[in-house]
Design a protein around this motif. Structure first.
Motif, PDB file in Angstrom:
ATOM      1  N   VAL A   9       0.872  -1.172   0.000  1.00 25.40           N
ATOM      2  CA  VAL A   9       0.000   0.000   0.000  1.00 25.40           C
ATOM      3  C   VAL A   9       0.912   1.225   0.000  1.00 25.40           C
ATOM      4  CG1 VAL A   9      -1.669   1.327   1.368  1.00 25.40           C
ATOM      5  CG2 VAL A   9      -1.908  -1.158   1.155  1.00 25.40           C
ATOM      6  N   VAL A  10       0.595   2.179  -0.849  1.00 22.53           N
ATOM      7  CA  VAL A  10       1.404   3.391  -0.993  1.00 22.53           C
ATOM      8  C   VAL A  10       0.557   4.574  -0.545  1.00 22.53           C
ATOM      9  CG1 VAL A  10       2.737   4.814  -2.596  1.00 22.53           C
ATOM     10  CG2 VAL A  10       2.624   2.328  -2.931  1.00 22.53           C
ATOM     11  N   THR A  11       1.036   5.289   0.451  1.00 18.10           N
ATOM     12  CA  THR A  11       0.292   6.425   1.000  1.00 18.10           C
ATOM     13  C   THR A  11       0.551   7.690   0.190  1.00 18.10           C
ATOM     14  OG1 THR A  11       2.073   7.140   2.466  1.00 18.10           O
ATOM     15  CG2 THR A  11       0.539   5.441   3.327  1.00 18.10           C
ATOM     16  N   ALA A  12      -0.257   8.707   0.442  1.00 20.01           N
ATOM     17  CA  ALA A  12      -0.057  10.003  -0.218  1.00 20.01           C
ATOM     18  C   ALA A  12       1.316  10.564   0.134  1.00 20.01           C
ATOM     19  CB  ALA A  12      -1.168  10.970   0.189  1.00 20.01           C
ATOM     20  N   THR A  13       1.742  10.376   1.370  1.00 21.35           N
ATOM     21  CA  THR A  13       3.076  10.825   1.789  1.00 21.35           C
ATOM     22  C   THR A  13       4.159  10.103   0.999  1.00 21.35           C
ATOM     23  OG1 THR A  13       2.244  11.304   4.002  1.00 21.35           O
ATOM     24  CG2 THR A  13       4.628  11.054   3.784  1.00 21.35           C
ATOM     25  N   ASP A  14       3.974   8.796   0.793  1.00 25.62           N
ATOM     26  CA  ASP A  14       4.926   8.021  -0.009  1.00 25.62           C
ATOM     27  C   ASP A  14       4.996   8.571  -1.429  1.00 25.62           C
ATOM     28  OD1 ASP A  14       5.407   6.180   2.116  1.00 25.62           O
ATOM     29  OD2 ASP A  14       3.773   4.878   1.434  1.00 25.62           O
ATOM     30  N   VAL A  15       3.834   8.844  -2.009  1.00 26.88           N
ATOM     31  CA  VAL A  15       3.778   9.360  -3.382  1.00 26.88           C
ATOM     32  C   VAL A  15       4.535  10.686  -3.482  1.00 26.88           C
ATOM     33  CG1 VAL A  15       2.251  10.254  -5.198  1.00 26.88           C
ATOM     34  CG2 VAL A  15       1.647   8.137  -3.992  1.00 26.88           C
ATOM     35  N   ARG A  16       4.316  11.572  -2.535  1.00 29.54           N
ATOM     36  CA  ARG A  16       5.019  12.867  -2.528  1.00 29.54           C
ATOM     37  C   ARG A  16       6.533  12.668  -2.464  1.00 29.54           C
ATOM     38  NH1 ARG A  16       0.521  14.402   0.341  1.00 29.54           N
ATOM     39  NH2 ARG A  16       1.384  13.963   2.393  1.00 29.54           N
ATOM     40  N   ARG A  17       6.951  11.766  -1.587  1.00 32.08           N
ATOM     41  CA  ARG A  17       8.386  11.515  -1.413  1.00 32.08           C
ATOM     42  C   ARG A  17       8.998  10.916  -2.686  1.00 32.08           C
ATOM     43  NH1 ARG A  17       7.558   8.940   3.011  1.00 32.08           N
ATOM     44  NH2 ARG A  17       7.928   6.868   2.196  1.00 32.08           N
ATOM     45  N   ILE A  18       8.295   9.978  -3.299  1.00 32.68           N
ATOM     46  CA  ILE A  18       8.776   9.341  -4.529  1.00 32.68           C
ATOM     47  C   ILE A  18       8.833  10.365  -5.661  1.00 32.68           C
ATOM     48  CG2 ILE A  18       8.249   7.611  -6.305  1.00 32.68           C
ATOM     49  CD1 ILE A  18       7.020   5.916  -3.942  1.00 32.68           C
ATOM     50  N   ALA A  19       7.792  11.171  -5.785  1.00 36.55           N
ATOM     51  CA  ALA A  19       7.747  12.191  -6.840  1.00 36.55           C
ATOM     52  C   ALA A  19       8.913  13.167  -6.703  1.00 36.55           C
ATOM     53  CB  ALA A  19       6.417  12.941  -6.797  1.00 36.55           C
ATOM     54  N   LYS A  20       9.164  13.604  -5.500  1.00 34.18           N
ATOM     55  CA  LYS A  20      10.266  14.536  -5.264  1.00 34.18           C
ATOM     56  C   LYS A  20      11.595  13.885  -5.638  1.00 34.18           C
ATOM     57  CE  LYS A  20      12.328  17.479  -1.718  1.00 34.18           C
ATOM     58  NZ  LYS A  20      12.304  17.879  -0.310  1.00 34.18           N
ATOM     59  N   HIS A  21      11.764  12.656  -5.241  1.00 34.94           N
ATOM     60  CA  HIS A  21      12.991  11.915  -5.536  1.00 34.94           C
ATOM     61  C   HIS A  21      13.187  11.744  -7.047  1.00 34.94           C
ATOM     62  CE1 HIS A  21      16.174   8.909  -5.016  1.00 34.94           C
ATOM     63  NE2 HIS A  21      15.522   8.160  -5.886  1.00 34.94           N
ATOM     64  N   LEU A  22      12.106  11.412  -7.743  1.00 34.64           N
ATOM     65  CA  LEU A  22      12.183  11.189  -9.192  1.00 34.64           C
ATOM     66  C   LEU A  22      12.128  12.484  -9.993  1.00 34.64           C
ATOM     67  CD1 LEU A  22       9.844   8.067  -9.535  1.00 34.64           C
ATOM     68  CD2 LEU A  22      12.353   8.109  -9.497  1.00 34.64           C
ATOM     69  N   ARG A  23      11.830  13.569  -9.288  1.00 36.28           N
ATOM     70  CA  ARG A  23      11.688  14.894  -9.912  1.00 36.28           C
ATOM     71  C   ARG A  23      10.598  14.905 -10.985  1.00 36.28           C
ATOM     72  NH1 ARG A  23      18.073  15.638  -9.911  1.00 36.28           N
ATOM     73  NH2 ARG A  23      18.244  16.557  -7.849  1.00 36.28           N
ATOM     74  N   ILE A  24       9.471  14.311 -10.591  1.00 40.05           N
ATOM     75  CA  ILE A  24       8.290  14.340 -11.446  1.00 40.05           C
ATOM     76  C   ILE A  24       7.089  14.711 -10.582  1.00 40.05           C
ATOM     77  CG2 ILE A  24       9.222  12.648 -13.089  1.00 40.05           C
ATOM     78  CD1 ILE A  24       7.470  10.497 -11.775  1.00 40.05           C
ATOM     79  N   LYS A  25       5.978  14.992 -11.233  1.00 43.56           N
ATOM     80  CA  LYS A  25       4.767  15.366 -10.502  1.00 43.56           C
ATOM     81  C   LYS A  25       4.154  14.137  -9.840  1.00 43.56           C
ATOM     82  CE  LYS A  25       3.687  19.147 -13.601  1.00 43.56           C
ATOM     83  NZ  LYS A  25       2.771  19.655 -14.616  1.00 43.56           N
ATOM     84  N   GLU A  26       3.450  14.383  -8.737  1.00 48.00           N
ATOM     85  CA  GLU A  26       2.763  13.291  -8.042  1.00 48.00           C
ATOM     86  C   GLU A  26       1.790  12.579  -8.970  1.00 48.00           C
ATOM     87  OE1 GLU A  26       1.132  14.600  -4.245  1.00 48.00           O
ATOM     88  OE2 GLU A  26       2.881  15.901  -3.974  1.00 48.00           O
ATOM     89  N   THR A  27       1.105  13.336  -9.804  1.00 53.99           N
ATOM     90  CA  THR A  27       0.152  12.724 -10.746  1.00 53.99           C
ATOM     91  C   THR A  27       0.865  11.783 -11.718  1.00 53.99           C
ATOM     92  OG1 THR A  27       0.311  14.678 -12.169  1.00 53.99           O
ATOM     93  CG2 THR A  27      -1.557  14.583 -10.625  1.00 53.99           C
ATOM     94  N   GLU A  28       2.113  12.101 -12.050  1.00 53.87           N
ATOM     95  CA  GLU A  28       2.884  11.216 -12.923  1.00 53.87           C
ATOM     96  C   GLU A  28       3.272   9.928 -12.202  1.00 53.87           C
ATOM     97  OE1 GLU A  28       5.815  13.277 -15.708  1.00 53.87           O
ATOM     98  OE2 GLU A  28       5.381  14.868 -14.220  1.00 53.87           O
TER      99      GLU A  28
END
Length: 164
Positions: free
Chosen positions: A65-84
């Protein structure tokens, strides 16, 4: 202890009903703290011999399960938008939770390393849940984890030896 990888999954499947019954029985006990201590001790012993990178079966077969916080952290790390992140890597499961959209995990590399290890989802950090309190309160989850993770199988087998 036998070689931790040797036939663990076959043994786990053969003992699945026994394990399920044992862990369900533990849920009804008032020995939660004792069980947690035994599990924690077993976890330490098992992980002296077990290397997750030699297996990575969890990353190959289950989606956390991936939380909204996880998504934000991953997006920042990958330098892409959360929606991506959501559209490229996630799907919504039957419980309405975000999970990885394919197996093996899209972040699992050929050498079993995680390309987002430092920002991996909380569920990945906590897996296989053998160091958490309340081990006896999740019998169905731990039963399934015995066929996903050799470490969990061996932790539960040690627990069976200690709690008869």
């Amino acid at each position: 202890m036998m070689d931790i990888y040797e036939d663990w999954q076959l043994n786990a499947k053969l003992k699945l009903k026994e394990t399920e019954t044992f862990l369900k029985r533990l849920k009804k006990t008032k020995k939660g703290k004792l069980i947690d201590q035994i599990v924690n001790d077993a976890d330490e012993k098992v992980f002296e011999k077990f290397d997750c990178l030699s297996c990575a079966n969890c990353c190959k077969t289950i989606s956390p399960v991936v939380t909204a916080t996880d998504v934000r952290r991953i997006a920042k790390h990958l330098r892409i938008k959360e929606t991506e992140v959501l559209s490229e890597y996630m799907r919504v499961d039957s419980d309405g939770d975000y999970v990885m959209n394919r197996q093996p995990c899209p972040f699992l590399e050929d050498d079993n390393e995680c390309s987002i290890y430092d920002v991996r989802p909380k569920a990945c950090k906590e897996y296989p849940l053998t160091q958490n309190k309340g081990f006896n309160q999740r019998p169905a989850l731990h039963t399934l984890n015995t066929i996903t993770c050799p470490a969990v199988f061996h932790v539960v087998e040690r627990l069976k030896e200690k709690i008869k």
